[in-house]
Scaffold this active site. Structure first.
Site, mmCIF file in Angstrom:
data_model
loop_
_atom_site.group_PDB
_atom_site.id
_atom_site.type_symbol
_atom_site.label_atom_id
_atom_site.label_comp_id
_atom_site.label_asym_id
_atom_site.label_seq_id
_atom_site.Cartn_x
_atom_site.Cartn_y
_atom_site.Cartn_z
ATOM 1 N N LYS A 75 6.152 0.723 17.598
ATOM 2 C CA LYS A 75 6.323 1.465 16.337
ATOM 3 C C LYS A 75 5.289 1.003 15.307
ATOM 4 O O LYS A 75 4.643 -0.044 15.485
ATOM 5 C CB LYS A 75 7.738 1.259 15.806
ATOM 6 C CG LYS A 75 8.030 -0.167 15.385
ATOM 7 C CD LYS A 75 9.512 -0.366 15.111
ATOM 8 C CE LYS A 75 9.792 -1.781 14.671
ATOM 9 N NZ LYS A 75 11.225 -2.098 14.697
ATOM 10 N N ARG A 174 22.598 0.573 10.654
ATOM 11 C CA ARG A 174 21.352 1.256 10.300
ATOM 12 C C ARG A 174 21.188 2.524 11.128
ATOM 13 O O ARG A 174 21.075 3.616 10.598
ATOM 14 C CB ARG A 174 20.178 0.300 10.538
ATOM 15 C CG ARG A 174 18.822 0.868 10.197
ATOM 16 C CD ARG A 174 17.707 -0.126 10.442
ATOM 17 N NE ARG A 174 17.508 -0.423 11.861
ATOM 18 C CZ ARG A 174 16.510 -1.168 12.337
ATOM 19 N NH1 ARG A 174 15.620 -1.680 11.509
ATOM 20 N NH2 ARG A 174 16.387 -1.386 13.625
ATOM 21 N N TYR A 301 -9.201 -9.812 -12.135
ATOM 22 C CA TYR A 301 -8.262 -9.283 -13.121
ATOM 23 C C TYR A 301 -7.377 -10.397 -13.685
ATOM 24 O O TYR A 301 -6.941 -11.279 -12.953
ATOM 25 C CB TYR A 301 -7.353 -8.229 -12.480
ATOM 26 C CG TYR A 301 -8.073 -6.981 -12.055
ATOM 27 C CD1 TYR A 301 -8.646 -6.140 -13.011
ATOM 28 C CD2 TYR A 301 -8.175 -6.636 -10.712
ATOM 29 C CE1 TYR A 301 -9.303 -4.986 -12.629
ATOM 30 C CE2 TYR A 301 -8.827 -5.487 -10.324
ATOM 31 C CZ TYR A 301 -9.394 -4.657 -11.274
ATOM 32 O OH TYR A 301 -10.031 -3.530 -10.906
HETATM 33 C C1 LIG Z 1 11.405 -2.991 15.819
HETATM 34 C C2 LIG Z 1 12.466 -2.902 16.824
HETATM 35 C C3 LIG Z 1 12.429 -3.711 17.965
HETATM 36 C C4 LIG Z 1 11.375 -4.780 18.189
HETATM 37 O O1 LIG Z 1 11.588 -5.820 17.279
HETATM 38 P P1 LIG Z 1 10.714 -7.156 17.277
HETATM 39 O O2 LIG Z 1 11.441 -8.041 16.356
HETATM 40 O O3 LIG Z 1 9.381 -6.779 16.772
HETATM 41 O O4 LIG Z 1 10.664 -7.647 18.671
HETATM 42 C C5 LIG Z 1 13.416 -3.529 18.913
HETATM 43 N N1 LIG Z 1 14.398 -2.615 18.727
HETATM 44 C C6 LIG Z 1 14.474 -1.826 17.648
HETATM 45 C C7 LIG Z 1 15.571 -0.850 17.522
HETATM 46 C C8 LIG Z 1 13.515 -1.944 16.655
HETATM 47 O O5 LIG Z 1 13.570 -1.171 15.567
#
Ligand SMILES: *Cc1c(COP(=O)(O)O)cnc(C)c1O
Length: 407
Positions: A75, A174, A301
């Site tokens: 992702k 979630r 800045y």
């Molecule tokens: C992002 C995610 C993962 C992977 O998580 P990591 O901590 O990067 O290994 C696995 N499952 C779901 C549902 C996620 O959203």
């Protein structure tokens, strides 16, 4: 819509006029492209992706998982490494059983790149992409009460059953079907002839104590489903944290993201001892200015930094717009050559400043490495801890537009 005069000139410039203005024939243009790809000539920030590090991390993950297949989470542009680059490399490793992403467009892009391994969409199936997803054998997550009404019309139009994984919510709150309501719903979904159940999964809160409670809820539900002969397919739950800390949750496959890319999920020192990873990317850029400050001169800045004595400072062509954390001023260092230099002043949209010191040891055009495996101080976990951001932000906030170079 009429083109305004200005946008007409911009178009003209882009289409035909520009090469003439730059005085380059097609042959020259071609050569320039080749030179660029062989050796970088631009001063803009870029990201180097290491095939060897990805292979190493995949093997370490596989070892921790006792050889179970890895569902690689890619992702958010493969955690900033670049979806297409990172996935094409990972797809060649036998340990990688498939891919998971949260957006439909990412799943489809994997197929466009010719990746044929299983792909799971962990987000909601968008109606407008549903048929295409099913035709491309993307596995869908079922979790809404109306999953059957949602998915069966799409499957009918696609001309084949929708493959789904049950996404269960055991306390994360979630995504997923809340575990208390899941069993009768699973029965209904599984009984649809247009739906084929390929898997069942959940996500942990990564609260050490509550994870165990979640695991019990999940196992209890799986047990009930089994005695009621509800198909569950392949069961998966562990992300990188669970991979390291919850072997009881490895089930049929593991589902890590960040560990594959070489950063530790939760407790780096402990995790390094169990399986050492190598950051599979380096965030790099160029020095674009070197200047001498006199006592009392300031930079950036807000005049955040004022020289207490004469010193050299260097400006790097990278900023928070490229994904380098603003908070880097809170103690981060940058590697130029074999020396570390502290970040000073302010990280602005496109620029970062470092203090060079008494001697001018840095030149315009030098390469600066901001995050990567090259030195412990710039390891993504150390950087994250030093400046007080999540290591996930360090990776995922790298701007998708930066050049990615596979090494
Ligand atoms: C992002 C995610 C993962 C992977 O998580 P990591 O901590 O990067 O290994 C696995 N499952 C779901 C549902 C996620 O959203």
């Amino acid at each position: 819509m009429n083109l305004s005069r200005r946008s007409f000139f911009q178009l003209a410039l882009l289409s035909g006029l520009a090469p003439r203005l730059w005085g380059s024939s097609p042959a020259v243009a071609k050569r320039r492209v080749r030179v660029l790809s062989r050796k970088r000539r631009t001063v803009d920030p870029w990201i180097e992706i290491s095939k060897d590090a990805l292979r190493h991390n995949t093997q370490q993950v596989s070892r921790l998982a006792g050889g179970r297949p890895i569902l690689a989470v890619v992702k958010n542009n493969a955690y900033g490494l670049g979806l297409e680059n990172a996935s094409s490399i990972l797809a060649k490793f036998p340990e990688i059983g498939g891919f998971a992403a949260v957006k439909a467009s990412s799943c489809l892009k994997l197929r466009e790149k010719g990746i044929s391994k299983p792909v799971l969409l962990m987000g909601l199936t968008p109606n407008e992409h549903g048929i295409e997803l099913i035709r491309h054998d993307i596995q869908l997550s079922a979790y809404t009460p109306d999953a059957v009404e949602r998915l069966t019309p799409l499957a009918r139009k696609a001309g084949k059953p929708a493959s789904v994984h049950f996404y269960l919510d055991t306390g994360m709150g979630r995504m997923g079907m809340p575990y208390r309501k899941a069993l009768p719903w699973m029965k209904t979904v599984a009984s649809s002839p247009l739906i084929s159940v390929e898997g069942t999964f959940m996500a942990f809160t990564e609260d050490q104590e509550f994870d165990l409670e979640q695991l019990e809820r999940f196992k209890d539900l799986l047990g009930k489903a089994q005695s009621d002969r509800v198909p569950t397919g392949r069961i998966h739950a562990a992300s990188s944290n669970g991979l390291y800390h919850l072997p009881e949750a490895h089930f049929d496959m593991v589902r890590p993201g960040i560990a594959l890319f070489g950063a530790y999920p939760s407790r780096p020192d402990e995790e390094r001892g169990k399986a050492a990873l190598i950051p599979a990317f380096s965030l790099k850029t160029s020095v674009v200015r070197v200047a001498r400050l006199e006592k009392g001169d300031s930079v950036s800045y807000g005049r955040n930094y004022i020289a207490e004595k004469p010193t050299w400072v260097a400006t790097l062509s990278i900023g928070h717009g490229d994904g380098y954390a603003r908070k880097a001023v809170d103690g981060a260092e940058v590697l130029i050559g074999d020396k570390l230099y502290p970040v000073i002043g302010a990280v602005s949209a496109s620029h970062t400043l470092v203090e060079v010191g008494d001697d001018k040891t840095v030149d315009v055009g030098d390469t600066a490495t901001l995050i990567g495996p090259e030195h412990p101080a710039i390891h993504p976990n150390n950087f994250a801890d030093t400046v007080g951001v999540s290591v996930y932000d360090v990776l995922m906030h790298m701007n998708p537009d930066l050049d990615r170079v596979v090494i």
